[in-house]
Design a protein around this motif. Structure first.
Motif, PDB file in Angstrom:
ATOM      1  N   GLY A 118       0.825  -1.197   0.000  1.00 51.19           N
ATOM      2  CA  GLY A 118       0.000   0.000   0.000  1.00 51.19           C
ATOM      3  C   GLY A 118       0.861   1.250   0.000  1.00 51.19           C
ATOM      4  N   GLY A 148      -2.967  -6.437   7.661  1.00 48.40           N
ATOM      5  CA  GLY A 148      -3.791  -5.283   7.326  1.00 48.40           C
ATOM      6  C   GLY A 148      -3.040  -3.968   7.345  1.00 48.40           C
ATOM      7  N   GLU A 150      -1.922  -2.201   4.969  1.00 50.41           N
ATOM      8  CA  GLU A 150      -2.382  -1.251   3.952  1.00 50.41           C
ATOM      9  C   GLU A 150      -3.574  -0.444   4.452  1.00 50.41           C
ATOM     10  OE1 GLU A 150      -1.997  -4.499   3.563  1.00 50.41           O
ATOM     11  OE2 GLU A 150      -0.827  -4.975   1.765  1.00 50.41           O
ATOM     12  N   ALA A 151      -4.585  -1.126   5.023  1.00 48.51           N
ATOM     13  CA  ALA A 151      -5.763  -0.424   5.552  1.00 48.51           C
ATOM     14  C   ALA A 151      -5.388   0.440   6.739  1.00 48.51           C
ATOM     15  CB  ALA A 151      -6.839  -1.438   5.943  1.00 48.51           C
ATOM     16  N   ASP A 154      -3.935   3.640   5.510  1.00 47.86           N
ATOM     17  CA  ASP A 154      -4.983   4.496   4.946  1.00 47.86           C
ATOM     18  C   ASP A 154      -5.723   5.233   6.048  1.00 47.86           C
ATOM     19  OD1 ASP A 154      -4.409   3.832   2.331  1.00 47.86           O
ATOM     20  OD2 ASP A 154      -5.902   2.226   2.222  1.00 47.86           O
ATOM     21  N   ARG A 155      -6.028   4.540   7.152  1.00 45.23           N
ATOM     22  CA  ARG A 155      -6.719   5.193   8.269  1.00 45.23           C
ATOM     23  C   ARG A 155      -5.836   6.253   8.916  1.00 45.23           C
ATOM     24  NH1 ARG A 155      -8.612  -0.173   9.210  1.00 45.23           N
ATOM     25  NH2 ARG A 155      -6.937  -0.539  10.720  1.00 45.23           N
ATOM     26  N   GLU A 184      -3.682   1.557  16.569  1.00 40.49           N
ATOM     27  CA  GLU A 184      -3.742   0.721  15.382  1.00 40.49           C
ATOM     28  C   GLU A 184      -2.970  -0.586  15.590  1.00 40.49           C
ATOM     29  OE1 GLU A 184      -5.287   0.764  12.624  1.00 40.49           O
ATOM     30  OE2 GLU A 184      -6.166   2.761  12.535  1.00 40.49           O
ATOM     31  N   ASP A 189      -6.403  -5.838  12.194  1.00 42.99           N
ATOM     32  CA  ASP A 189      -7.486  -5.200  11.456  1.00 42.99           C
ATOM     33  C   ASP A 189      -8.693  -6.129  11.425  1.00 42.99           C
ATOM     34  OD1 ASP A 189      -8.331  -2.929  10.030  1.00 42.99           O
ATOM     35  OD2 ASP A 189      -8.130  -4.010   8.141  1.00 42.99           O
ATOM     36  N   ARG A 222     -13.919   1.190  15.618  1.00 46.15           N
ATOM     37  CA  ARG A 222     -13.421   1.270  14.244  1.00 46.15           C
ATOM     38  C   ARG A 222     -14.470   0.914  13.203  1.00 46.15           C
ATOM     39  NH1 ARG A 222      -7.491  -1.658  14.845  1.00 46.15           N
ATOM     40  NH2 ARG A 222      -6.447   0.027  15.952  1.00 46.15           N
ATOM     41  N   GLN A 223     -15.594   0.318  13.661  1.00 44.55           N
ATOM     42  CA  GLN A 223     -16.614  -0.129  12.716  1.00 44.55           C
ATOM     43  C   GLN A 223     -17.874   0.718  12.760  1.00 44.55           C
ATOM     44  OE1 GLN A 223     -17.247  -4.177  13.939  1.00 44.55           O
ATOM     45  NE2 GLN A 223     -15.412  -4.935  12.933  1.00 44.55           N
ATOM     46  N   PRO A 242     -14.219   5.549  11.913  1.00 40.73           N
ATOM     47  CA  PRO A 242     -14.066   5.751  10.469  1.00 40.73           C
ATOM     48  C   PRO A 242     -14.240   7.219  10.094  1.00 40.73           C
ATOM     49  CG  PRO A 242     -15.449   3.841  10.909  1.00 40.73           C
ATOM     50  CD  PRO A 242     -15.229   4.516  12.224  1.00 40.73           C
TER      51      PRO A 242
END
Length: 434
Positions: A118, A148, A150-151, A154-155, A184, A189, A222-223, A242
């Protein structure tokens, strides 16, 4: 002397690769992942190289005009050492970065052992001494990366962009970015929840630093589609929701309420009926004088599915932060957690607590501390009973004060301690285990 590792944007940049064999193929595969406009020049080009998507192929010998433009970089990957050296010399004259395969002394830049995940790009170089060692180190680094990644990046990127506008103080901004990273890394993730009917999670955020939240609480945060939060929440937790989630402040402090409890109950019901996960983030534990029970009852009566995620209560966390265990063998075998407020607003009578053994922990009692101490003394508690007033966690004015019960109110006033604060009375209040 070691070479400095620059990171250069190649997306859309012109590049020249001279050579058409398997060595050129390996160089092209590495480069194309970064998006350059690559031109390959060679009289003969192997099938695997010709099959790559993206490069422009010129099936002819190298010519000096190939350096016009000029390209952002050049790679000489032919099996003709003299030609490679000629290309390198021409590039140096034109100040074009050049890499000559298997010839470190002719290079002005090296190909590192590359790791791309990523937004994460890592390059390890031994300056040509041992590409095998560089690849070994690259593989070890890859194994250490969290799932995870990459995600996660991004966050963190979205969080950093938001903080640039929301947080003008550079030190606070750096601290919140660091704490966001710590959170994190705290758990893997989690997959995004499937769309479904609305539900509410009453989540205890713990009392103090963001990393006191539970793993389950952080995963739900996170969701969430909407976040309803209280006072004294570490801002790093808000950054974990998010980017598209609604954030609604509903703090309740003594004398300063952002909204009445009935409004909060109604808001949670309304948000849940719109669908998705709603997180009600509360300092400490939702059910320890956090009015979480009232919110749960309102949700239950409205037919809204909900769950409760316990948190570390300030009744335990703030004394511990100040070096006071609420129980201790030989000193206190029981602990009583008491609110200094009453639901009716009537002046409470604290004398009945004087006969209790162990440790008394009073929440939301700083304004009533003189009355509280006087009542305990009137109820028969000894004047020299150890007492403490502590303000910590995310309180704006941290403090830890110890004094005998008959002097604690004056000492707290003279020290200028401000709410919120926890009051501890009993033998363990004399301890300072920090």
């Amino acid at each position: 002397m070691a070479w400095f590792p620059f990171f250069v944007e190649l997306d859309g940049a012109p590049g020249l690769l001279v050579g058409g064999g398997t060595v050129a193929l390996r160089k092209a595969e590495k480069l194309l992942a970064y998006g350059p406009r690559l031109t390959v020049v060679a009289p003969q080009i192997c099938g695997e190289l010709a099959a790559l998507e993206g490069p422009v192929f010129c099936r002819r010998p190298f010519e000096e005009r190939d350096l016009e433009g000029p390209p952002r970089f050049v790679v000489a990957a032919t099996d003709d050492r003299a030609l490679n050296h000629r290309i390198a010399a021409l590039c140096r004259e034109r100040r074009i970065p050049v890499n000559v395969v298997d010839d470190p002394e002719a290079c002005s830049f090296f190909f590192p052992a590359l790791l791309l995940r990523g937004k994460l790009s890592a390059g390890i170089s031994t300056q040509g001494a041992s590409p095998t060692a560089a690849a070994w180190l690259r593989d070890r680094l890859d194994a250490l990366l969290p799932a995870g990644i990459e995600a996660m990046l991004d966050r963190l990127d979205r969080c950093r962009a938001r903080l640039r506008t929301e947080c003008p103080d550079s030190r606070e901004r750096a601290d919140r970015n660091r704490r966001a990273l710590e959170l994190e890394l705290a758990l893997p993730d989690a997959p995004a929840p499937a769309p479904g009917p609305g539900r509410v999670a009453l989540v205890g955020a713990g009392c103090g630093r963001a990393d006191l939240i539970t793993v389950r609480g952080l995963r739900l945060l996170r969701q969430c589609r909407a976040l309803v939060y209280d006072d004294l929440i570490d801002p790093a937790l808000l950054d974990q929701a998010p980017a598209e989630a609604r954030r609604l402040y509903m703090g309740k402090r003594s004398g300063r309420h952002a909204a009445a409890q009935q409004e909060i109950n109604a808001l949670l019901i309304d948000l849940a009926r719109q669908g998705g996960l709603v997180v009600r983030l509360k300092g400490g534990d939702p059910y320890v004088f956090g009015r979480g029970g009232e919110e749960a009852l309102a949700l239950q009566q409205a037919g809204i599915p909900f769950e409760v995620v316990p948190g570390i209560s300030s009744a335990i966390a703030i004394p511990a932060e100040g070096g006071i265990p609420v129980t201790h063998r030989g000193l206190s075998r029981e602990v009583h957690i008491i609110t200094a407020h009453t639901g009716t607003g009537d002046a409470p009578d604290y004398r009945r607590y004087a006969s209790l053994q162990g440790t008394l922990v009073f929440l939301m009692g700083l304004e009533r501390l003189p009355r509280l101490a006087d009542d305990l003394l009137a109820g028969g508690m000894a004047p020299d009973t150890p007492a403490a007033v502590l303000s910590g966690g995310n309180a704006p004015h941290p403090a830890a004060l110890r004094a005998p019960l008959d002097r604690i109110a004056r000492a707290a006033r003279d020290a200028g301690i401000e709410a919120p604060a926890v009051i501890v009375v009993g033998p363990t209040a004399a301890l300072d285990l920090r």
